[in-house]
Motif scaffolding. Structure first.
Motif, short mmCIF file in Angstrom:
data_model
loop_
_atom_site.label_atom_id
_atom_site.label_comp_id
_atom_site.label_asym_id
_atom_site.label_seq_id
_atom_site.Cartn_x
_atom_site.Cartn_y
_atom_site.Cartn_z
N ARG A 29 8.69 1.77 31.32
CA ARG A 29 8.33 1.67 30.04
C ARG A 29 7.58 2.73 29.57
N ARG A 30 6.44 3.03 30.60
CA ARG A 30 5.65 4.61 30.00
C ARG A 30 6.46 5.74 29.82
N HIS A 31 7.74 5.70 30.65
CA HIS A 31 8.59 6.86 30.44
C HIS A 31 9.30 6.68 29.10
N LEU A 32 9.83 5.71 28.96
CA LEU A 32 10.73 5.49 27.55
C LEU A 32 9.91 5.74 26.47
N ARG A 33 8.56 5.12 26.38
CA ARG A 33 7.74 5.18 25.12
C ARG A 33 7.15 6.80 24.91
N GLN A 34 7.27 7.48 26.22
CA GLN A 34 6.61 8.79 26.00
C GLN A 34 7.65 9.84 25.98
N ALA A 35 8.89 9.73 25.96
CA ALA A 35 10.04 10.56 26.40
C ALA A 35 9.97 11.53 25.00
N SER A 36 10.27 12.88 25.30
CA SER A 36 9.93 14.05 24.57
C SER A 36 11.58 14.27 24.20
N SER A 37 12.51 14.15 25.22
CA SER A 37 13.69 14.55 24.81
C SER A 37 14.64 13.54 24.10
N LYS A 38 15.25 14.06 22.83
CA LYS A 38 16.09 13.39 22.20
C LYS A 38 17.25 12.69 22.90
N SER A 39 17.73 13.48 23.95
CA SER A 39 19.06 12.98 24.53
C SER A 39 18.72 12.10 25.78
N LEU A 40 17.49 11.52 26.13
CA LEU A 40 17.20 10.83 27.13
C LEU A 40 17.62 9.66 26.65
N THR A 41 18.41 8.82 27.78
CA THR A 41 19.02 7.32 27.42
C THR A 41 18.34 6.39 28.33
N VAL A 42 18.40 5.09 27.83
CA VAL A 42 17.99 4.01 28.78
C VAL A 42 18.46 4.15 30.46
N GLY B 184 8.91 -8.65 26.60
CA GLY B 184 9.30 -9.36 25.15
C GLY B 184 10.22 -8.36 24.36
N GLN B 185 10.84 -7.32 24.72
CA GLN B 185 11.83 -6.56 23.83
C GLN B 185 12.56 -5.48 24.90
N SER B 186 13.66 -5.26 24.50
CA SER B 186 14.58 -4.44 25.21
C SER B 186 14.26 -3.08 25.50
N PRO B 187 14.95 -2.55 26.50
CA PRO B 187 14.69 -1.09 26.83
C PRO B 187 14.81 0.08 25.65
N SER B 188 15.83 -0.29 24.86
CA SER B 188 16.28 0.37 23.94
C SER B 188 15.38 0.51 22.77
N GLU B 189 14.71 -0.67 22.53
CA GLU B 189 13.68 -0.91 21.41
C GLU B 189 12.41 0.02 21.92
N SER B 190 12.00 -0.18 23.25
CA SER B 190 10.99 0.85 23.57
C SER B 190 11.28 2.18 23.18
N LEU B 191 12.58 2.66 23.60
CA LEU B 191 12.71 4.07 23.47
C LEU B 191 12.71 4.45 21.91
N ARG B 192 13.24 3.51 20.96
CA ARG B 192 13.14 3.95 19.54
C ARG B 192 11.47 3.94 19.38
N GLN B 193 10.58 3.44 19.72
CA GLN B 193 9.20 3.10 19.59
C GLN B 193 8.53 4.39 20.27
N ARG B 194 9.21 5.35 20.88
CA ARG B 194 8.48 6.28 21.76
C ARG B 194 7.68 7.29 20.63
N SER B 195 6.63 7.89 21.48
CA SER B 195 5.48 8.80 20.61
C SER B 195 6.12 10.07 20.09
N HIS B 196 5.93 10.35 19.12
CA HIS B 196 6.34 11.71 18.63
C HIS B 196 5.34 12.70 18.48
#
Length: 330
Positions: free
Chosen positions: A281-294, A318-330
């Protein structure tokens, strides 16, 4: 990661604390455990969510001339790694203390927890949890104790984790903290607010009974759990099994089970899965690369059965991994 309660050396970099720079009560909410961990000013923290469901954290924080005061609420059970700025003491007063673990030890009722600054410690807290915290500069506490005639055993205060205190003194301090964090206690003078709070704290310290020292066997169990966590994080792309942990740590399966249940209140299997899911989850929410996938993140944390990973992830957060990826920090 350093074992719980290990202290940093002077070479560790800490930002200068901002205590005394503001007089407003700061309130902030978060909907991710690790995001919530970073909202407390000048602490070094990371949180792992333990129980299932959406996370909600709330923080009310006040800075006084030589102190930081806060009330923290968390909706889910959380494993916390915490470290406050140097030359200070942290005092923690849970509203319901009987289920709090500090460095693996149950705090118990009518307790106050204490840790010196620049000294890492671990908390495991239950769902629907609230705790009041006080961070005070060591020098300010010493001066106040001298003026009031309160004798403090500083070596003992530095070495202990749990103090059992008079229930009325504890209730009085909680009432003072609640008032300060709601409306400033009806007073706008920051020095006076600090004096009132320090007096309540010293009254509580005068009634304290320090918990008995940790036994050698419990310290060994703490070390085994800390080494297991280090091993999992160092090889997070591998699905490390309990038999492998036993082999690496030179312990039997029964011993490993007992260590985890005694220190963290959960089995090794539960812990391994939670650490890896929180890492993902930490990895998904802090991902900097747009090409990173779940799928990339799942593999990087040793989850090779993607459907099972997605199911376990949704159950915990309470949410899917893809939802977490969409909420990542920018």
């Amino acid at each position: 990661m350093a074992p719980a309660s290990s202290c940093h050396t002077d070479s560790m970099a800490f930002d200068a604390p901002i205590v005394g720079n503001t007089h407003q009560i700061r309130t902030i909410e978060a909907f991710d455990a690790d995001e919530h961990a970073h909202n407390l000013t000048d602490w070094e923290q990371s949180y792992d969510q333990i129980t299932r469901g959406h996370f909600h954290g709330a923080l009310a924080e006040l800075h006084l001339p030589q102190m930081q005061v806060f009330r923290e609420r968390t909706s889910q059970a959380v494993r916390q790694s915490c470290c406050v700025w140097p030359d200070a003491f942290w005092f923690g007063l849970p509203e319901q203390s009987d289920q709090t673990r500090i460095n693996g030890r149950l705090a118990g009722e009518h307790a106050i927890m204490v840790r010196p600054g620049a000294c890492e410690f671990e908390l495991v807290t239950p769902p629907d949890y609230a705790i009041y915290g006080i961070v005070i500069r060591r020098e300010a506490l010493w001066q106040a104790a001298e003026l009031s005639g309160c004798r403090i055993d500083w070596a003992q205060l530095t070495g202990t984790e749990v103090m059992h205190v008079d229930s009325s003194s504890r209730a009085s301090l909680l009432q003072t903290l609640s008032g300060l964090l709601q409306d400033g206690g009806g007073c706008t003078d920051r020095d006076l607010r600090q004096q009132v709070l320090v007096n309540a704290l010293l009254a509580l310290l005068d009634t304290r009974a320090v918990d008995s020292a940790v036994s050698g066997s419990f310290q060994r169990r703490q070390r085994i759990v800390a080494k297991a966590r280090d091993l999992v994080l160092a090889h997070h792309d591998q699905a490390i099994t309990v038999p492998r942990l036993c082999e690496q740590l030179f312990v039997s399966r029964r011993t490993l089970q007992y260590c985890f249940e005694d220190v963290l209140g959960m089995s090794p299997m539960q812990y391994l899965r939670l650490i890896r899911l929180n890492g993902a989850r930490r990895h998904l929410r802090q991902a900097s690369s747009k090409s990173l996938t779940v799928q990339d993140v799942a593999a990087d944390w040793g989850f090779w059965h993607f459907s099972q990973f997605s199911s376990d992830y949704r159950k915990l957060f309470g949410q899917s991994p893809s939802e977490s990826l969409r909420q990542r920090s920018h």
